[in-house]
Write a protein that holds these residues in place. Structure first.
Motif, mmCIF file in Angstrom:
data_model
loop_
_atom_site.group_PDB
_atom_site.id
_atom_site.type_symbol
_atom_site.label_atom_id
_atom_site.label_comp_id
_atom_site.label_asym_id
_atom_site.label_seq_id
_atom_site.Cartn_x
_atom_site.Cartn_y
_atom_site.Cartn_z
ATOM 1 N N GLU A 24 0.820 -1.207 0.000
ATOM 2 C CA GLU A 24 0.000 0.000 0.000
ATOM 3 C C GLU A 24 0.855 1.258 0.000
ATOM 4 O O GLU A 24 0.497 2.261 -0.610
ATOM 5 C CB GLU A 24 -0.943 -0.007 1.211
ATOM 6 C CG GLU A 24 -1.872 1.190 1.280
ATOM 7 C CD GLU A 24 -2.712 1.356 0.027
ATOM 8 O OE1 GLU A 24 -2.828 2.503 -0.447
ATOM 9 O OE2 GLU A 24 -3.255 0.349 -0.483
ATOM 10 N N VAL A 25 1.984 1.216 0.673
ATOM 11 C CA VAL A 25 2.877 2.375 0.688
ATOM 12 C C VAL A 25 3.420 2.654 -0.710
ATOM 13 O O VAL A 25 3.617 3.793 -1.115
ATOM 14 C CB VAL A 25 4.026 2.146 1.694
ATOM 15 C CG1 VAL A 25 5.095 3.226 1.566
ATOM 16 C CG2 VAL A 25 3.471 2.115 3.114
ATOM 17 N N GLY A 26 3.646 1.590 -1.459
ATOM 18 C CA GLY A 26 4.041 1.738 -2.853
ATOM 19 C C GLY A 26 5.365 2.451 -3.019
ATOM 20 O O GLY A 26 6.366 2.092 -2.389
ATOM 21 N N THR A 27 5.359 3.502 -3.817
ATOM 22 C CA THR A 27 6.606 4.204 -4.144
ATOM 23 C C THR A 27 6.922 5.337 -3.175
ATOM 24 O O THR A 27 7.931 6.026 -3.349
ATOM 25 C CB THR A 27 6.531 4.779 -5.565
ATOM 26 O OG1 THR A 27 5.426 5.691 -5.643
ATOM 27 C CG2 THR A 27 6.340 3.666 -6.592
ATOM 28 N N ALA A 28 6.078 5.564 -2.185
ATOM 29 C CA ALA A 28 6.339 6.645 -1.233
ATOM 30 C C ALA A 28 7.653 6.385 -0.499
ATOM 31 O O ALA A 28 7.841 5.328 0.101
ATOM 32 C CB ALA A 28 5.194 6.780 -0.244
ATOM 33 N N ALA A 29 8.550 7.345 -0.535
ATOM 34 C CA ALA A 29 9.861 7.174 0.085
ATOM 35 C C ALA A 29 9.929 7.787 1.470
ATOM 36 O O ALA A 29 10.845 7.482 2.236
ATOM 37 C CB ALA A 29 10.935 7.804 -0.804
ATOM 38 N N ARG A 30 8.970 8.645 1.809
ATOM 39 C CA ARG A 30 9.004 9.358 3.089
ATOM 40 C C ARG A 30 7.621 9.221 3.747
ATOM 41 O O ARG A 30 6.647 9.812 3.287
ATOM 42 C CB ARG A 30 9.376 10.828 2.900
ATOM 43 C CG ARG A 30 10.702 11.012 2.175
ATOM 44 C CD ARG A 30 11.072 12.490 2.047
ATOM 45 N NE ARG A 30 11.336 13.099 3.347
ATOM 46 C CZ ARG A 30 12.480 12.979 4.014
ATOM 47 N NH1 ARG A 30 13.496 12.271 3.487
ATOM 48 N NH2 ARG A 30 12.650 13.564 5.187
ATOM 49 N N GLU A 81 7.954 19.519 8.135
ATOM 50 C CA GLU A 81 9.406 19.444 8.358
ATOM 51 C C GLU A 81 10.005 18.141 7.850
ATOM 52 O O GLU A 81 11.149 18.118 7.370
ATOM 53 C CB GLU A 81 9.696 19.611 9.851
ATOM 54 C CG GLU A 81 9.387 21.011 10.373
ATOM 55 C CD GLU A 81 9.360 21.084 11.890
ATOM 56 O OE1 GLU A 81 9.574 20.017 12.541
ATOM 57 O OE2 GLU A 81 9.108 22.181 12.431
ATOM 58 N N SER A 82 9.267 17.061 7.930
ATOM 59 C CA SER A 82 9.772 15.754 7.477
ATOM 60 C C SER A 82 9.552 15.524 5.990
ATOM 61 O O SER A 82 10.017 14.538 5.439
ATOM 62 C CB SER A 82 9.108 14.633 8.275
ATOM 63 O OG SER A 82 7.712 14.589 8.018
ATOM 64 N N ARG A 83 8.786 16.426 5.359
ATOM 65 C CA ARG A 83 8.438 16.306 3.932
ATOM 66 C C ARG A 83 7.778 14.942 3.652
ATOM 67 O O ARG A 83 8.067 14.265 2.669
ATOM 68 C CB ARG A 83 9.666 16.512 3.045
ATOM 69 C CG ARG A 83 10.217 17.922 3.116
ATOM 70 C CD ARG A 83 11.457 18.129 2.261
ATOM 71 N NE ARG A 83 12.619 17.480 2.853
ATOM 72 C CZ ARG A 83 13.268 16.475 2.291
ATOM 73 N NH1 ARG A 83 12.862 15.987 1.122
ATOM 74 N NH2 ARG A 83 14.313 15.942 2.881
ATOM 75 N N ALA A 84 6.883 14.560 4.555
ATOM 76 C CA ALA A 84 6.205 13.262 4.423
ATOM 77 C C ALA A 84 5.351 13.223 3.164
ATOM 78 O O ALA A 84 4.610 14.163 2.867
ATOM 79 C CB ALA A 84 5.348 12.999 5.655
#
Length: 379
Positions: A24-30, A81-84
């Motif tokens: 589900e997170v897939g390509t998300a890196a942050r 700040e974390s650029r989530a």
């Protein structure tokens, strides 16, 4: 005569977090993880961390009950700040609602209390269309209770200084995906899990008793009540019964779907918002206290519908049957059990501002005096 679907792509049920979350997170890196102090050292939180691996760039366990404005703004700062790129919310309704509103604050550039309160909408507002590109970050929910906040494009948040609960609404606030892992609920205290199940009953029961029902709403609301009538006592009797927990999770999912058909809830929900904001009563417990009382007060206008609910839960009259069912789960049913006295009733009733869902109650509420009557039925 409009049925609106939330912008929710997937609901995984009877699946483990370890199995479903990485895909589900897939390509998300942050990815940011939002949870509570009670869950931060839990087995399910560790499973989430392991599933996210190096993609987990921020984590907080600071969201308190009723999603206070301060906690929402702090979470929004963390996300900036974390650029989530994605947020995983692990917990009950307060965590999930708080994460939804924090995402909204990021999308709209909201950084202060006044602007966040100004973003509130009336409780009768409609989510509207969700065509076009989705904003970022979106949310993935791993619920540990049966509040069903994870299925809604609206969210409550509380101004503690004023003791008032506000409501934000955006079609993209609904989590992109929901992971219904019954094992995720095992570390939830029994009273919290079971009372959140009564919240689900509140969703379904008030819509079943609405004066203008809809076939879709009737279908999902009735099925939700049937499943809760079976599942909640099974969990109360055998806490490790994962099949019963899964049954309850899917019932909670069904319990809110009638809202997308335009069928409203009523005074039990509205008084619950007042009790939560003014006295800090947990959402599930507010339903334990108010649903039976509202059913009794509404009986002159929807007795036939109420008889259907009573039959599902094994009784003859809905108010008494619901109260007996709740008490049988070991949960409170009366205001005095939460330390609320009769002397407080006028002040609580006066907090109503005339908006929904009290304004959409089947038996019209004409003012604070009517709310005082309902509250006295629960004292």
């Amino acid at each position: 005569m409009l049925h609106q679907w939330p912008a929710q792509a997937r609901v995984y049920h009877d699946v483990s977090v370890a199995e479903a979350l990485p895909g589900e997170v897939g390509t998300a890196a942050r990815v940011a993880l939002v949870t509570t102090h009670s869950l931060m050292k839990s087995r399910i939180a560790e499973s989430v961390r392991e599933a996210l691996g190096a993609r987990l760039v921020a984590e907080t366990a600071a969201m308190r009950a009723h999603s206070p404005v301060e906690d929402v703004l702090a979470l929004a700062r963390l996300l900036r700040e974390s650029r989530a790129e994605l947020v995983v919310a692990l917990g009950g309704g307060s965590v999930i609602d708080g994460a939804k509103v924090a995402c909204l604050a990021v999308w709209r550039g909201i950084t202060d209390r006044a602007a966040l309160i100004e973003a509130a909408v009336s409780r009768g507002a409609s989510p509207g269309a969700w065509d076009g590109a989705a904003p970022a970050p979106r949310l993935v929910a791993v619920p540990t209770t049966l509040s069903a906040a994870e299925f809604a494009p609206h969210a409550g948040y509380t101004d503690l200084s004023e003791g008032r609960k506000h409501r934000a609404l955006d079609p993209w606030m609904v989590p992109r995906a929901v992971l219904l892992d019954p094992a995720a609920t095992l570390e939830t205290p029994a009273a919290l899990f079971l009372s959140s199940g009564i919240r689900a009953l509140d969703h379904a029961g008030e819509r079943w008793c609405a004066l203008e029902p809809a076939p879709f709403s009737d279908a999902v609301s009735r099925q939700a009540m049937l499943m809760l009538a079976e599942g909640l006592p099974r969990v109360a009797q055998a806490a490790g019964d994962l099949r019963a927990r899964a049954l309850c999770q899917q019932a909670a999912w069904l319990s809110v779907q009638g809202g997308w058909a335009g069928v409203p809830v009523g005074a039990s929900h509205g008084l619950g918002y007042i009790l939560g904001a003014a006295r800090g009563v947990p959402h599930g417990i507010t339903s334990c206290l108010m649903l039976h009382a509202v059913m009794r007060w509404n009986a002159p206008v929807n007795a036939a519908r109420q008889a259907d609910i009573a039959a599902i839960f094994g009784g003859a009259e809905a108010g008494t049957t619901i109260e007996d069912f709740v008490a049988g789960l070991g949960l409170p049913t009366r205001l005095h059990q939460q330390g609320i006295t009769e002397a407080e009733i006028p002040g609580l009733a006066a907090r109503w501002t005339g908006d929904a869902p009290i304004a959409t109650n089947p038996r019209p509420v004409r003012g604070a005096a009517d709310l005082e009557e309902i509250l006295r039925l629960a004292i």
